[in-house]
Scaffold this active site. Structure first.
Site, mmCIF file in Angstrom:
data_model
loop_
_atom_site.group_PDB
_atom_site.id
_atom_site.type_symbol
_atom_site.label_atom_id
_atom_site.label_comp_id
_atom_site.label_asym_id
_atom_site.label_seq_id
_atom_site.Cartn_x
_atom_site.Cartn_y
_atom_site.Cartn_z
ATOM 1 N N LYS A 31 -0.976 -16.317 9.160
ATOM 2 C CA LYS A 31 -0.193 -15.587 9.777
ATOM 3 C C LYS A 31 0.731 -16.228 10.547
ATOM 4 O O LYS A 31 1.740 -16.574 10.339
ATOM 5 C CB LYS A 31 -0.968 -14.321 10.266
ATOM 6 C CG LYS A 31 -1.278 -13.267 9.234
ATOM 7 C CD LYS A 31 -1.753 -11.991 10.026
ATOM 8 C CE LYS A 31 -1.789 -10.899 9.013
ATOM 9 N NZ LYS A 31 -3.193 -10.700 8.291
ATOM 10 N N TYR B 188 0.932 -1.234 -0.011
ATOM 11 C CA TYR B 188 0.022 0.094 0.122
ATOM 12 C C TYR B 188 0.926 1.246 0.057
ATOM 13 O O TYR B 188 0.556 2.371 0.725
ATOM 14 C CB TYR B 188 -0.837 0.074 1.217
ATOM 15 C CG TYR B 188 -1.915 -1.057 1.286
ATOM 16 C CD1 TYR B 188 -2.899 -1.102 0.415
ATOM 17 C CD2 TYR B 188 -1.654 -2.173 2.072
ATOM 18 C CE1 TYR B 188 -3.944 -2.234 0.307
ATOM 19 C CE2 TYR B 188 -2.541 -3.205 2.109
ATOM 20 C CZ TYR B 188 -3.468 -3.184 1.244
ATOM 21 O OH TYR B 188 -4.276 -4.525 1.078
ATOM 22 N N TYR C 218 -11.595 -6.921 7.648
ATOM 23 C CA TYR C 218 -10.464 -7.056 6.854
ATOM 24 C C TYR C 218 -10.288 -8.555 6.523
ATOM 25 O O TYR C 218 -10.082 -9.413 7.667
ATOM 26 C CB TYR C 218 -9.170 -6.580 7.429
ATOM 27 C CG TYR C 218 -8.240 -6.634 6.256
ATOM 28 C CD1 TYR C 218 -7.970 -5.944 5.036
ATOM 29 C CD2 TYR C 218 -7.401 -7.632 6.538
ATOM 30 C CE1 TYR C 218 -6.945 -6.092 4.143
ATOM 31 C CE2 TYR C 218 -6.267 -8.039 5.602
ATOM 32 C CZ TYR C 218 -6.106 -7.447 4.291
ATOM 33 O OH TYR C 218 -5.213 -7.387 3.507
ATOM 34 N N ASP D 149 -12.887 -15.856 10.461
ATOM 35 C CA ASP D 149 -11.643 -15.508 9.690
ATOM 36 C C ASP D 149 -10.465 -15.309 10.940
ATOM 37 O O ASP D 149 -10.680 -14.394 11.507
ATOM 38 C CB ASP D 149 -11.807 -14.415 8.760
ATOM 39 C CG ASP D 149 -10.309 -13.873 8.291
ATOM 40 O OD1 ASP D 149 -9.142 -14.399 8.901
ATOM 41 O OD2 ASP D 149 -10.139 -13.277 7.606
HETATM 42 C C1 PLP Z 1 -3.830 -10.539 7.311
HETATM 43 C C2 PLP Z 1 -5.259 -11.144 7.258
HETATM 44 C C3 PLP Z 1 -5.690 -11.821 5.903
HETATM 45 C C4 PLP Z 1 -4.834 -12.007 4.654
HETATM 46 O O1 PLP Z 1 -3.815 -12.753 4.819
HETATM 47 P P1 PLP Z 1 -2.741 -12.618 3.512
HETATM 48 O O2 PLP Z 1 -1.634 -13.572 4.110
HETATM 49 O O3 PLP Z 1 -2.122 -11.415 3.833
HETATM 50 O O4 PLP Z 1 -3.144 -12.794 2.458
HETATM 51 C C5 PLP Z 1 -7.136 -12.160 5.758
HETATM 52 N N1 PLP Z 1 -7.745 -12.111 6.925
HETATM 53 C C6 PLP Z 1 -7.299 -11.363 8.274
HETATM 54 C C7 PLP Z 1 -8.066 -11.256 9.386
HETATM 55 C C8 PLP Z 1 -6.058 -11.039 8.062
HETATM 56 O O5 PLP Z 1 -5.658 -10.261 9.506
#
Ligand code: PLP
Length: 449
Positions: free
Chosen positions: A297, A28, A159, A268
């Site tokens: 992550k 970004y 997000y 998520d």
């Molecule tokens: C970072 C993140 C993503 C995306 O993961 P990437 O490995 O960067 O593609 C999706 N959902 C949440 C909640 C995140 O923090």
């Protein structure tokens, strides 16, 4: 902290940054944006960084490289797992083949995630795991004879990643919807669930606000159920959409309403998973078992890119019984053996490390160390949940100035929007946490006080 201008480290950082600029895109950021810092060394909780002006800094890492490096840098166990697997094979295709690292990691994930999540799909990034989760939900509804259910209900302030379907369930204003008008699928959104704060280890919200939000949820799903495949949420803590901590009752209500109307619940946990919020998975704050869960992550301890989508046997059976029989996804680097091996070692380390006590200590340390920020003029709120500390300003952060000021106090942070926040590695000592808190307070006071 330690200024060593004109050392060879400083010279190599300067030349690296000069070669980077205009050549490489950063997240970004414009090609000619603020100069990055060069990483000269990373070990444990420490980063040695060099700046474009030749200054070098020994900094405590406050970011875990975006939630991922929970055991710190260069952990001997993780280094060894990676090297041992490299000595066997680094990658093989997953089409028609399997291998020990993938099977072992899938078994570990099924064992540690909430009961009922029994099947694993390995993806190469968090965003891709979200894509796979969304595809699975649509294929599930079609398999159930409801092909019209192709939309998703998501939360404002959410997000879920940067690929197109993942973007479509990100906050429609803060997300990047406006930049790609007709390309992003239209989804339905609920307001952010009511804020919650930690009181004696419980997340507490205003019951009237919660009741009103649940009413909105219920009405929205009742009205649009025929078009909706699933509800998609970050459980309890919304990360990159604003570090918002919300009422667990909202998540529990999403589970109930999804069940009542034949929707799936996709949780998520890419940011929140593996202990970060003080529970192994943040959905546990609400006692909720989702139909589909995404993790990423911290999965590999920050070593390699890997994510996973888990789903229930009930959902998987519908796919298996449908005419297509398969989930329609299959990345080239699916279940990469190096990534799976280091993830396995990272999960073992997590289990052995007493993460709950460590995260609890970090939580108490951040509460104490960030409290002085409440007295700074430009600060709107300070909040802490697990090993996450957030200082929210009343206006946008001067990112370059706060980053530099924090480095002058020996701390690496990467603020965004109106937030200066930290999620330290779990191995952080009490002193590390105190340094992080003091550095953030000093930087915010210097730039925004
Ligand atoms: C970072 C993140 C993503 C995306 O993961 P990437 O490995 O960067 O593609 C999706 N959902 C949440 C909640 C995140 O923090």
């Amino acid at each position: 902290m330690h200024s060593l201008p004109d050392s060879s480290d400083a010279r190599s950082a300067r030349s690296l940054i000069a070669r980077d600029r205009g050549l490489l895109w950063h997240p970004y950021a414009p090609l000619d944006g603020d100069a990055p810092y060069a990483v000269l060394h990373a070990e444990g909780t420490r980063l040695t960084l060099g700046a474009a002006d030749g200054t070098t800094f020994a900094a405590v890492d406050a970011m875990s490289s975006w939630w991922s490096a929970i055991h710190g840098y260069r952990h001997p166990r993780l280094d060894r797992a990676l090297l041992e697997q490299a000595g066997r094979f680094s990658h093989v295709m997953f089409g028609g083949l399997t291998h020990e690292p993938a099977v072992r990691l899938a078994e570990q994930l099924v064992a540690m995630t909430p009961d009922g999540l029994d099947h694993v799909f390995f993806a190469d990034s968090g965003s891709v795991s979200v894509e796979v989760a969304l595809k699975l939900a649509v294929q599930y509804q079609r398999g159930c004879g409801r092909p019209g259910r192709t939309q998703f209900l998501a939360l404002r302030g959410g997000y879920h990643g940067d690929t197109f379907a993942a973007m479509s369930v990100c906050d429609p204003v803060d997300g990047m919807h406006a930049a790609f008008p007709s390309l992003i699928a239209e989804q339905r959104f609920l307001p952010r669930p009511p804020a919650a704060r930690l009181v004696d280890g419980e997340l507490v919200a205003d019951p009237a606000e919660v009741a009103a939000w649940v009413e909105t949820l219920t009405a929205s799903v009742a009205r649009h159920a025929d078009e909706l495949a699933a509800i998609v949420v970050e459980p309890v803590l919304q990360g990159a959409g604003g570090m918002h901590v919300y009422a667990p009752e909202a998540l529990a209500a999403a589970r109930r309403v999804a069940d009542n109307h034949g929707l799936l619940l996709i949780v998520d946990e890419i940011a929140t998973g593996f202990g970060r919020t003080g529970r192994l998975f943040a959905a546990e704050w609400a006692g909720v078992v989702p139909d589909i869960m995404c993790v990423g992550k911290a999965l590999t301890g920050g070593y390699l890119t890997l994510a996973a989508m888990l789903c229930s046997a009930r959902v998987a059976r519908v796919i298996t019984d449908s005419p297509l029989r398969a989930l329609l996804h299959g990345p080239t680097f699916m279940a990469n053996p190096l990534a799976c091996s280091v993830a396995s070692a990272s999960l073992e380390l997590l289990a052995e490390s007493g993460w709950r006590e460590r995260v609890g200590r970090i939580e108490r340390g951040l509460e104490a160390a960030l409290a002085p920020a409440r007295a700074v003029a430009g600060v709107r709120e300070v909040r802490v949940l697990g090993a996450v500390g957030v200082v929210e300003l009343s206006g946008p952060v001067d990112v370059a100035a706060v980053t530099r000021a924090a480095l002058d106090h020996g701390v690496w942070v990467r603020p965004f929007r109106n937030l200066v926040y930290t999620m330290p590695p779990y191995i952080s000592s009490a002193e590390d946490v105190a340094v992080i808190g003091a550095g953030i307070c000093a930087a915010v006071a210097r730039v925004h006080g």
